[in-house]
Design a protein around this motif. Structure first.
Motif, PDB file in Angstrom:
ATOM      1  N   ARG A   1      75.412  -7.866  33.284  1.00 42.39           N
ATOM      2  CA  ARG A   1      74.455  -7.227  34.235  1.00 42.39           C
ATOM      3  C   ARG A   1      73.237  -7.808  34.633  1.00 42.39           C
ATOM      4  O   ARG A   1      72.651  -7.800  35.840  1.00 42.39           O
ATOM      5  CB  ARG A   1      74.211  -5.960  33.350  1.00 42.39           C
ATOM      6  N   ALA A   2      72.813  -8.868  33.896  1.00 39.10           N
ATOM      7  CA  ALA A   2      71.523  -9.487  34.168  1.00 39.10           C
ATOM      8  C   ALA A   2      71.678 -10.897  34.876  1.00 39.10           C
ATOM      9  O   ALA A   2      70.673 -11.453  35.331  1.00 39.10           O
ATOM     10  CB  ALA A   2      70.943 -10.170  32.760  1.00 39.10           C
ATOM     11  N   GLY A   3      72.869 -10.922  35.330  1.00 34.87           N
ATOM     12  CA  GLY A   3      73.291 -11.885  36.211  1.00 34.87           C
ATOM     13  C   GLY A   3      73.545 -13.429  35.980  1.00 34.87           C
ATOM     14  O   GLY A   3      73.457 -14.453  36.397  1.00 34.87           O
ATOM     15  N   TYR A   4      73.780 -13.412  34.445  1.00 38.70           N
ATOM     16  CA  TYR A   4      74.522 -14.719  33.855  1.00 38.70           C
ATOM     17  C   TYR A   4      75.802 -14.893  33.922  1.00 38.70           C
ATOM     18  O   TYR A   4      76.613 -13.995  33.472  1.00 38.70           O
ATOM     19  CB  TYR A   4      73.931 -14.757  32.333  1.00 38.70           C
ATOM     20  N   PRO A   5      76.149 -16.052  34.636  1.00 41.89           N
ATOM     21  CA  PRO A   5      77.591 -16.284  34.791  1.00 41.89           C
ATOM     22  C   PRO A   5      78.425 -17.061  33.578  1.00 41.89           C
ATOM     23  O   PRO A   5      77.480 -17.779  32.858  1.00 41.89           O
ATOM     24  CB  PRO A   5      77.895 -17.070  35.979  1.00 41.89           C
ATOM     25  N   VAL A   6      79.428 -16.811  33.287  1.00 37.19           N
ATOM     26  CA  VAL A   6      80.137 -17.487  32.016  1.00 37.19           C
ATOM     27  C   VAL A   6      80.445 -18.863  32.638  1.00 37.19           C
ATOM     28  O   VAL A   6      81.296 -19.039  33.622  1.00 37.19           O
ATOM     29  CB  VAL A   6      81.381 -16.820  31.649  1.00 37.19           C
ATOM     30  N   VAL A   7      80.205 -20.031  32.264  1.00 41.76           N
ATOM     31  CA  VAL A   7      80.251 -21.171  32.822  1.00 41.76           C
ATOM     32  C   VAL A   7      81.397 -22.182  31.806  1.00 41.76           C
ATOM     33  O   VAL A   7      81.999 -22.982  32.084  1.00 41.76           O
ATOM     34  CB  VAL A   7      79.021 -22.159  32.779  1.00 41.76           C
ATOM     35  N   ARG A   8      81.454 -21.819  30.440  1.00 43.58           N
ATOM     36  CA  ARG A   8      82.216 -22.189  29.438  1.00 43.58           C
ATOM     37  C   ARG A   8      82.562 -21.337  28.482  1.00 43.58           C
ATOM     38  O   ARG A   8      81.600 -20.354  28.206  1.00 43.58           O
ATOM     39  CB  ARG A   8      81.965 -23.532  29.040  1.00 43.58           C
ATOM     40  N   GLU A   9      83.507 -21.569  27.499  1.00 42.71           N
ATOM     41  CA  GLU A   9      83.829 -20.823  26.435  1.00 42.71           C
ATOM     42  C   GLU A   9      83.577 -21.816  25.194  1.00 42.71           C
ATOM     43  O   GLU A   9      83.814 -22.983  25.249  1.00 42.71           O
ATOM     44  CB  GLU A   9      85.071 -20.122  26.194  1.00 42.71           C
ATOM     45  N   ARG A  10      83.443 -21.138  23.893  1.00 45.04           N
ATOM     46  CA  ARG A  10      83.263 -22.490  22.894  1.00 45.04           C
ATOM     47  C   ARG A  10      84.279 -21.886  21.538  1.00 45.04           C
ATOM     48  O   ARG A  10      83.995 -20.525  21.329  1.00 45.04           O
ATOM     49  CB  ARG A  10      81.744 -22.136  22.237  1.00 45.04           C
ATOM     50  N   ILE A  11      84.908 -22.511  21.063  1.00 42.57           N
ATOM     51  CA  ILE A  11      85.630 -22.230  19.747  1.00 42.57           C
ATOM     52  C   ILE A  11      84.843 -22.878  18.701  1.00 42.57           C
ATOM     53  O   ILE A  11      84.651 -24.157  18.526  1.00 42.57           O
ATOM     54  CB  ILE A  11      87.128 -22.642  19.998  1.00 42.57           C
TER      55      ILE A  11
END
Length: 299
Positions: free
Chosen positions: A281-291
């Motif tokens: 909602r705040a406009g933050y896109p997911v750029v990667r994921e972390r395990i």
């Protein structure tokens, strides 16, 4: 097949670290990360680099805090495990950052599985998967809801008290791990230690209150060694259900943007769906994921 040779690197041999394919895009992810050459190690078999790892902390830290670059060639899981097992630093955590949507790509899934198997053989077990976000000015500033008042607070004891309440009911896997080890008190104190570890000013920390003065939570605008970040967002249990975490995130974003941030990094656990929704909602896109993998107690 010959046994792998584990080699620590120095300035003269640092080039060996680049002698492997990079299917998970670590080089791009860590283009701004600064590593000490002697905190990087490789495993070679018949002269070929088959595994590599980099340990990271701030330049002034005496020992590394985390392994955040770990590559293993397919079929070389044991070499990768040996690389971690024989390291002189026994860090608690291995982080593997992967492209968003990696589960849909068989090549990326194999790469992740290979690294997971090597980490497991070295005594690390899966802890949590996280979304990594990166806000830039092109994303636009979210509109402030205007429901809360945000004030600085000089007394660490006030923040510690709020952290105890926030972590008494939490979805955060790292906090829950700390609670298993030492209760809510340990989780709160470890969180406070991270705030102090950040190189950004202590005066940035903020407490959120209702207009009537009731505490709602805290937000920590921060800088880590790579740049601006959302250091922490937390709402006390009795104030949840009103979407206040969005208010805190919005205020944190405005604060950092107002201090010249060209980007703002952030993260939340995949299992924390309410917070993930607030980031969207705040406009933050997911750029990667972390395990993240955590060291077994008997490692």
């Amino acid at each position: 097949m010959t046994d792998p040779v584990i080699r620590a690197l120095d300035e003269s041999s640092a080039h060996l670290f680049d002698a492997m394919p990079d299917p998970l895009g670590f080089r791009d992810k860590h283009r701004q990360t600064r590593y000490r050459p002697d905190w990087r190690r490789v495993a070679l078999r018949d002269g070929r680099v088959v595994a590599r790892a980099a340990w990271w902390a701030r330049p002034e830290d005496p020992e590394p805090l985390v392994i955040n670059w770990f590559d293993v060639a397919e079929g070389e899981e044991e070499a990768g495990a040996e690389l971690l097992r024989t390291a002189p630093w026994q860090t608690d955590e291995v982080e593997i950052d992967v492209p968003a949507g990696w589960r849909d790509d068989p090549r990326l899934r194999r790469a992740v599985d290979t690294r997971a198997a090597a980490a497991g053989a070295a005594g690390y077990t899966p802890l949590v998967e996280r979304y990594l976000y990166r806000w830039t000015p092109e994303c636009g500033l979210p509109e402030r809801p205007g429901r809360l008042v945000f004030d600085p607070e000089a007394d660490d004891a006030v923040f510690l008290g709020l952290l105890r309440r926030i972590h008494s009911v939490t979805l955060d896997a790292h906090a829950r791990r700390a609670i298993e080890r030492g209760g809510v008190e340990l989780a709160a104190r470890e969180e406070l230690d991270v705030f102090h570890w950040m190189p950004s000013p202590r005066t940035w920390w903020r407490i959120a209150r209702t207009p009537g003065g009731e505490p709602v939570g805290i937000h920590i605008p921060a800088r880590n060694p790579s740049g601006a970040c959302v250091g922490f967002i937390g709402v006390v249990p009795e104030q949840r259900g009103h979407g206040y975490a969005f208010d805190l995130l919005t205020e944190c974003t405005h604060f950092l943007a107002g201090h010249g941030a060209e980007f703002i990094a952030a993260a939340t656990d995949r299992g924390n769906s309410p917070m993930a929704a607030h980031f969207t909602r705040a406009g933050y896109p997911v750029v990667r994921e972390r395990i993240s993998y955590w060291a077994d107690s008997g490692r």
